[in-house]
Design a protein around this motif. Structure first.
Motif, mmCIF file in Angstrom:
data_model
loop_
_atom_site.group_PDB
_atom_site.id
_atom_site.type_symbol
_atom_site.label_atom_id
_atom_site.label_comp_id
_atom_site.label_asym_id
_atom_site.label_seq_id
_atom_site.Cartn_x
_atom_site.Cartn_y
_atom_site.Cartn_z
ATOM 1 N N ARG A 1 48.537 44.341 46.383
ATOM 2 C CA ARG A 1 49.235 43.780 45.229
ATOM 3 C C ARG A 1 48.272 43.270 44.177
ATOM 4 N N CYS A 2 48.685 43.403 42.947
ATOM 5 C CA CYS A 2 47.854 42.952 41.836
ATOM 6 C C CYS A 2 48.735 42.306 40.774
ATOM 7 N N SER A 3 48.404 41.081 40.427
ATOM 8 C CA SER A 3 49.067 40.402 39.317
ATOM 9 C C SER A 3 48.076 40.315 38.169
ATOM 10 N N PRO A 4 48.365 40.948 37.044
ATOM 11 C CA PRO A 4 47.411 40.944 35.930
ATOM 12 C C PRO A 4 47.320 39.571 35.288
ATOM 13 N N MET A 5 46.339 39.440 34.442
ATOM 14 C CA MET A 5 46.190 38.207 33.678
ATOM 15 C C MET A 5 47.421 38.006 32.805
ATOM 16 N N LYS A 6 47.713 36.776 32.506
ATOM 17 C CA LYS A 6 48.855 36.459 31.673
ATOM 18 C C LYS A 6 48.698 37.136 30.317
ATOM 19 N N GLY A 7 49.756 37.798 29.914
ATOM 20 C CA GLY A 7 49.712 38.477 28.625
ATOM 21 C C GLY A 7 49.192 39.901 28.682
ATOM 22 N N HIS A 8 48.712 40.307 29.851
ATOM 23 C CA HIS A 8 48.210 41.670 30.006
ATOM 24 C C HIS A 8 49.309 42.570 30.561
ATOM 25 N N SER A 9 49.473 43.724 29.937
ATOM 26 C CA SER A 9 50.517 44.632 30.388
ATOM 27 C C SER A 9 49.970 45.962 30.870
ATOM 28 N N HIS A 10 48.645 46.037 30.982
ATOM 29 C CA HIS A 10 48.014 47.278 31.419
ATOM 30 C C HIS A 10 47.213 46.995 32.679
ATOM 31 N N VAL A 11 47.425 47.823 33.671
ATOM 32 C CA VAL A 11 46.783 47.640 34.968
ATOM 33 C C VAL A 11 46.053 48.910 35.372
ATOM 34 N N TYR A 12 44.888 48.730 35.939
ATOM 35 C CA TYR A 12 44.058 49.838 36.402
ATOM 36 C C TYR A 12 43.662 49.563 37.842
ATOM 37 N N TRP A 13 43.685 50.588 38.655
ATOM 38 C CA TRP A 13 43.213 50.466 40.034
ATOM 39 C C TRP A 13 41.954 51.302 40.216
ATOM 40 N N TYR A 14 40.995 50.707 40.927
ATOM 41 C CA TYR A 14 39.730 51.375 41.237
ATOM 42 C C TYR A 14 39.462 51.239 42.731
ATOM 43 N N ARG A 15 38.699 52.179 43.238
ATOM 44 C CA ARG A 15 38.264 52.105 44.634
ATOM 45 C C ARG A 15 36.747 52.059 44.656
ATOM 46 N N GLN A 16 36.242 51.255 45.555
ATOM 47 C CA GLN A 16 34.794 51.149 45.695
ATOM 48 C C GLN A 16 34.392 51.281 47.148
ATOM 49 N N LEU A 17 33.558 52.285 47.426
ATOM 50 C CA LEU A 17 32.977 52.440 48.752
ATOM 51 C C LEU A 17 31.705 51.603 48.819
ATOM 52 N N PRO A 18 31.254 51.229 50.003
ATOM 53 C CA PRO A 18 30.045 50.402 50.124
ATOM 54 C C PRO A 18 28.855 51.026 49.401
ATOM 55 N N GLU A 19 28.150 50.213 48.679
ATOM 56 C CA GLU A 19 26.934 50.630 47.967
ATOM 57 C C GLU A 19 27.200 51.695 46.909
ATOM 58 N N GLU A 20 28.421 51.771 46.428
ATOM 59 C CA GLU A 20 28.743 52.725 45.381
ATOM 60 C C GLU A 20 29.431 52.039 44.215
ATOM 61 N N GLY A 21 29.542 52.758 43.114
ATOM 62 C CA GLY A 21 30.251 52.239 41.959
ATOM 63 C C GLY A 21 31.748 52.364 42.127
ATOM 64 N N LEU A 22 32.457 51.852 41.157
ATOM 65 C CA LEU A 22 33.919 51.904 41.186
ATOM 66 C C LEU A 22 34.411 53.246 40.669
ATOM 67 N N LYS A 23 35.411 53.765 41.325
ATOM 68 C CA LYS A 23 36.001 55.044 40.921
ATOM 69 C C LYS A 23 37.442 54.808 40.472
ATOM 70 N N PHE A 24 37.738 55.272 39.282
ATOM 71 C CA PHE A 24 39.080 55.122 38.719
ATOM 72 C C PHE A 24 40.104 55.839 39.580
ATOM 73 N N MET A 25 41.237 55.177 39.775
ATOM 74 C CA MET A 25 42.332 55.810 40.524
ATOM 75 C C MET A 25 43.550 56.042 39.636
ATOM 76 N N VAL A 26 44.064 54.972 39.043
ATOM 77 C CA VAL A 26 45.330 55.086 38.327
ATOM 78 C C VAL A 26 45.419 54.017 37.263
#
Lengths: 113, 114
Positions: free
Chosen positions: B22-47
């Motif tokens: 679950r993710c609750s965005p900051m107040k006033g924010h209406s755009h949400v992004y999900w990323y996945r991060q494997l150990p020792e790697e950068g974040l990869k965009f999901m949705v």
């Protein structure tokens, strides 16, 4: 394809010295860049950003330099402190209308006492 | 001001179970992004989602993964029939609007699949 990479996976710096973390990007159309700091077990924390119409931007103890000619981004941290120890990521965003951030692998900064 | 909130912070599942993040965005924010991060790697965009709409799910596996951001309540990333390869840190970010705005990240959910 698009990619963002870093030259050094680990950087060790003496406390009080300046740190320079480098990043290469491949999409010349990217127009917005961010540096994030990630401490162990935490989410990425915004440090500083820069738009493609600038070549330098300064914050508190941090400076970001953008060289569009060679598609290079760097983060300079002045007077590095133990609390600066973390993994630093650069991220790029494509031209206006896109929203995906492409992250590099990251550079681990170790501050030596 | 509360930042981006994610729960649970840690989640352990056995292979074949479902994971709900679950993710609750900051107040006033209406755009949400999900990323996945494997150990020792950068974040990869999901949705990328806006309220009640999936804008871009190109980074999300076609099977077993789904995301939603209902009109009321948090954004949900759902992983069905989890496998060990799903073990990772999943981060949510939010922004007031798309495009130029900085994305602010939550603390992440660390999923471990046994």
């Amino acid at each position: 394809g698009e990619s963002v990479g870093l030259h050094l996976p680990t950087l060790s710096v003496q406390e009080g010295d300046n740190s320079i973390i480098n990043c290469a990007y491949s999409n010349s159309a990217s127009d917005y860049f961010i540096w994030y700091k990630q401490e162990s077990g935490k989410g990425p924390q915004f440090i500083i950003d820069i738009r493609s119409n600038m070549d330098k931007r300064q914050g508190q103890r941090v400076t970001v330099l953008l060289n569009k000619t060679v598609k290079h981004l760097s983060l300079q941290i002045a007077a590095t402190q133990p609390g600066d120890s973390a993994v630093y990521f650069c991220a790029e965003k494509g031209p206006s209308g896109t929203y995906k951030y492409i992250f590099g692998t990251g550079t681990r900064l170790k501050v030596l006492a | 001001n509360a930042g981006v909130m994610q729960n649970p912070r840690h989640l352990v599942r056995r292979r074949g179970q479902e994971a709900r993040l679950r993710c609750s965005p900051m107040k006033g924010h209406s755009h949400v992004y999900w990323y996945r991060q494997l150990p020792e790697e950068g974040l990869k965009f999901m949705v990328y989602l806006q309220k009640e709409n999936i804008i871009d799910e190109s980074g999300m596996p076609k099977e077993r993964f789904s995301a939603e951001f209902p009109k009321e309540g948090p954004s949900i990333l759902r992983i069905q029939q989890v496998v060990r390869g799903d073990s990772a840190a999943y981060f949510c970010a939010s922004s007031p609007r798309s495009g130029e705005e900085t994305q602010y990240f939550g603390p992440g959910t660390r999923l471990l699949v046994l």
